[in-house]
Scaffold this motif. Structure first.
Motif, PDB file in Angstrom:
ATOM      1  N   ASP A   8      32.288  20.427   1.929  1.00 22.84           N
ATOM      2  CA  ASP A   8      33.691  20.517   2.349  1.00 22.84           C
ATOM      3  C   ASP A   8      34.488  19.291   1.919  1.00 22.84           C
ATOM      4  O   ASP A   8      35.645  19.404   1.513  1.00 22.84           O
ATOM      5  N   ASP A   9      33.875  18.110   1.992  1.00 23.39           N
ATOM      6  CA  ASP A   9      34.555  16.892   1.528  1.00 23.39           C
ATOM      7  C   ASP A   9      34.867  16.985   0.035  1.00 23.39           C
ATOM      8  O   ASP A   9      35.969  16.618  -0.402  1.00 23.39           O
ATOM      9  N   GLY A  46      41.894  16.738  -7.413  1.00 24.68           N
ATOM     10  CA  GLY A  46      40.923  16.963  -8.476  1.00 24.68           C
ATOM     11  C   GLY A  46      41.253  18.112  -9.404  1.00 24.68           C
ATOM     12  O   GLY A  46      41.161  17.973 -10.627  1.00 24.68           O
ATOM     13  N   ALA A  47      41.638  19.251  -8.844  1.00 19.72           N
ATOM     14  CA  ALA A  47      41.927  20.415  -9.683  1.00 19.72           C
ATOM     15  C   ALA A  47      43.128  20.149 -10.585  1.00 19.72           C
ATOM     16  O   ALA A  47      43.102  20.448 -11.782  1.00 19.72           O
TER      17      ALA A  47
END
Length: 168
Positions: free
Chosen positions: A4-5, A14-15
């Motif tokens: 989850d982190d 990030g994406a």
């Protein structure tokens, strides 16, 4: 850190950052190179070789061992995506040098009741592991004959690379 982190980090930035870095890049690596290295978290192949996104294929596994799956990926990279150079990079202080295949297989058997159908690929000397990997790649009939094969041992204290000559 749990899954989850990691997913939260992906959603936060990030994406978006990954999409921006990959914008306009082809699946084929611009430098026509494949780097095979260990999964050791201390090793960042992009930093080590000064690579930008899209410049090389990076294959990682425990010990930078040349397995049938590693060979499969290299051959696909060559035949379908145009790579011509393979760098094989093992390192000092590798965890695979701290136990034997039989010890690990026995440990798994005691824990699960089954011996693994695969070989862990342990080794005592990273240079010998690299030499064996170069030998296996050079003998692979599906690897292009003009492939530039180079092998190295990375010193994890200094990050200096020492070349391992290709066995004859």
């Amino acid at each position: 850190m749990d899954a989850d982190d990691l997913l939260d980090r992906s959603r936060r930035d990030g994406a978006r950052a990954s999409a921006a870095a990959a914008a306009g890049l082809a699946a084929a690596p611009a430098r026509r190179a494949v780097i095979v290295t260990c999964m050791d978290a201390r090793i960042d192949p992009a930093l080590l070789f000064g690579l930008a996104p899209g410049e090389a294929h990076v294959l990682r596994n425990a010990g930078a061992v040349i397995t049938s799956d590693t060979r499969r990926s290299i051959v696909i990279s060559q035949r379908k995506l145009g790579t011509r150079t393979v760098l094989l990079v093992a390192h000092t202080g590798c965890g695979l040098a701290s136990f034997t295949d039989d010890e690990f297989s026995t440990e798994l058997e005691l824990d699960t009741g089954l011996r693994p159908p695969w070989r862990p690929g342990t080794f005592a000397d990273p240079a010998e592991n690299v030499a064996a990997g170069l030998r296996a790649l050079r003998r692979d009939p599906f690897l292009l004959p003009d492939t530039e094969l180079r092998g190295f041992v990375l010193d994890v204290a200094t990050f200096a690379l020492t070349e391992v000559p290709e066995p004859t």
